[in-house]
Write a protein that holds these residues in place. Sequence first.
Motif, PDB file in Angstrom:
ATOM      1  N   ARG A  42       0.926  -1.233  -0.079  1.00  0.00           N
ATOM      2  CA  ARG A  42       0.031  -0.215  -0.054  1.00  0.00           C
ATOM      3  C   ARG A  42       0.971   1.211   0.034  1.00  0.00           C
ATOM      4  O   ARG A  42       2.021   0.913   0.522  1.00  0.00           O
ATOM      5  N   MET A  43       0.601   2.171  -0.793  1.00  0.00           N
ATOM      6  CA  MET A  43       1.377   3.447  -0.882  1.00  0.00           C
ATOM      7  C   MET A  43       1.894   4.060   0.491  1.00  0.00           C
ATOM      8  O   MET A  43       3.120   4.567   0.650  1.00  0.00           O
ATOM      9  N   PRO A  44       0.945   4.332   1.400  1.00  0.00           N
ATOM     10  CA  PRO A  44       1.143   4.690   2.857  1.00  0.00           C
ATOM     11  C   PRO A  44       2.263   3.920   3.427  1.00  0.00           C
ATOM     12  O   PRO A  44       3.353   4.473   4.070  1.00  0.00           O
ATOM     13  N   GLU A  45       2.138   2.801   3.254  1.00  0.00           N
ATOM     14  CA  GLU A  45       3.153   1.835   4.037  1.00  0.00           C
ATOM     15  C   GLU A  45       4.523   1.701   3.084  1.00  0.00           C
ATOM     16  O   GLU A  45       5.317   1.773   3.762  1.00  0.00           O
ATOM     17  N   LEU A  46       4.513   1.838   2.061  1.00  0.00           N
ATOM     18  CA  LEU A  46       5.743   1.984   1.032  1.00  0.00           C
ATOM     19  C   LEU A  46       6.557   3.234   1.607  1.00  0.00           C
ATOM     20  O   LEU A  46       7.882   3.121   1.694  1.00  0.00           O
ATOM     21  N   LEU A  47       5.870   4.314   1.551  1.00  0.00           N
ATOM     22  CA  LEU A  47       6.448   5.509   1.803  1.00  0.00           C
ATOM     23  C   LEU A  47       7.158   5.492   3.398  1.00  0.00           C
ATOM     24  O   LEU A  47       8.113   6.145   3.385  1.00  0.00           O
ATOM     25  N   LEU A  48       6.568   4.934   4.123  1.00  0.00           N
ATOM     26  CA  LEU A  48       7.043   4.619   5.488  1.00  0.00           C
ATOM     27  C   LEU A  48       8.235   3.903   5.432  1.00  0.00           C
ATOM     28  O   LEU A  48       8.980   4.319   6.194  1.00  0.00           O
ATOM     29  N   GLU A  49       8.341   2.877   4.518  1.00  0.00           N
ATOM     30  CA  GLU A  49       9.444   1.844   4.711  1.00  0.00           C
ATOM     31  C   GLU A  49      10.600   2.694   3.993  1.00  0.00           C
ATOM     32  O   GLU A  49      11.894   2.466   4.335  1.00  0.00           O
ATOM     33  N   VAL A  50      10.183   3.508   2.908  1.00  0.00           N
ATOM     34  CA  VAL A  50      11.279   4.192   2.190  1.00  0.00           C
ATOM     35  C   VAL A  50      12.025   5.184   3.273  1.00  0.00           C
ATOM     36  O   VAL A  50      13.260   5.515   3.292  1.00  0.00           O
ATOM     37  N   GLN A  51      11.065   6.220   4.052  1.00  0.00           N
ATOM     38  CA  GLN A  51      11.667   6.807   5.155  1.00  0.00           C
ATOM     39  C   GLN A  51      12.448   6.102   5.980  1.00  0.00           C
ATOM     40  O   GLN A  51      13.436   6.681   6.504  1.00  0.00           O
TER      41      GLN A  51
END
Length: 263
Positions: free
Chosen positions: A147-156
């Motif tokens: 899910r995009m929100p989860e991916l962006l958190l993992e990237v951060q």
Amino acid sequence: MKMSGEAVPTKEVASVLNNPTIDKLKDMKLKVMAAMLEDPDPSLRELSFEERLGFMVEKEWLARKNAKIKRLLRDAALGIDACIEDIYYSADRSIDKKTIQTLSTCAFMEQKLNIVISGKTGSGKSYLACAFGNKACRQGYRVKYYRMPELLLEVQEAKNEHRYSKFMNQLQKVKLLILDDIGLKSYTLEESRDLLEIVESRYNRASTILSGQVSHTKWYDLFPDPTVADAVMDRVIHNSYIIALDSRQSMREVMAKKNAATD
């Protein structure tokens, strides 16, 4: 006491000959073949040596293939347990069966093309994305769902832990990357640049499925920098199959009724 020249019983000969072979098969990780040789099926005795060997090899191959598919599905972490074969087609749902069947061959992945799916809540877009992912796993491809929100958190998190490059390289190696819930919110400049980095690294190298409520025609509004928006659109939309779903009835409601009927 055995007389000189007395033959050793066939069963004992087979046991003596088979034991080292079984050990070697186990050592080579050919567990299914070892088990079949250790506990032979009486119904196979009438077959020739070549036929029995072929049967054993087939069983080993199937076991390994199924184990690989199971591992791929586990690693893909698909958000929904979905299958192409279970997709619901009806007159009040704008989903083209021929297109779905064409995409289910995974030929689009060999062509390094993408799929963009949009639709309102309950239209079945996440189910469809995961169904494509499931089929890709069954065909031996490496898949990853986010899910995009989860991916962006993992990237951060990867940035904070100084493993950003490693994480991005891992995403690049995935044959089918599924990004669900695109456009739940507008993206910050940093987030939009991260998304551009992901699609840039996969452009003409691997396939991506992007799914969300927002139509791709409105993606420009999600990015604060028009240049970044143009770059993302250029690397995704122009080589994508576009699927716009519409349904008068929530697919979650349809599936719930279907599951209840089979209980």
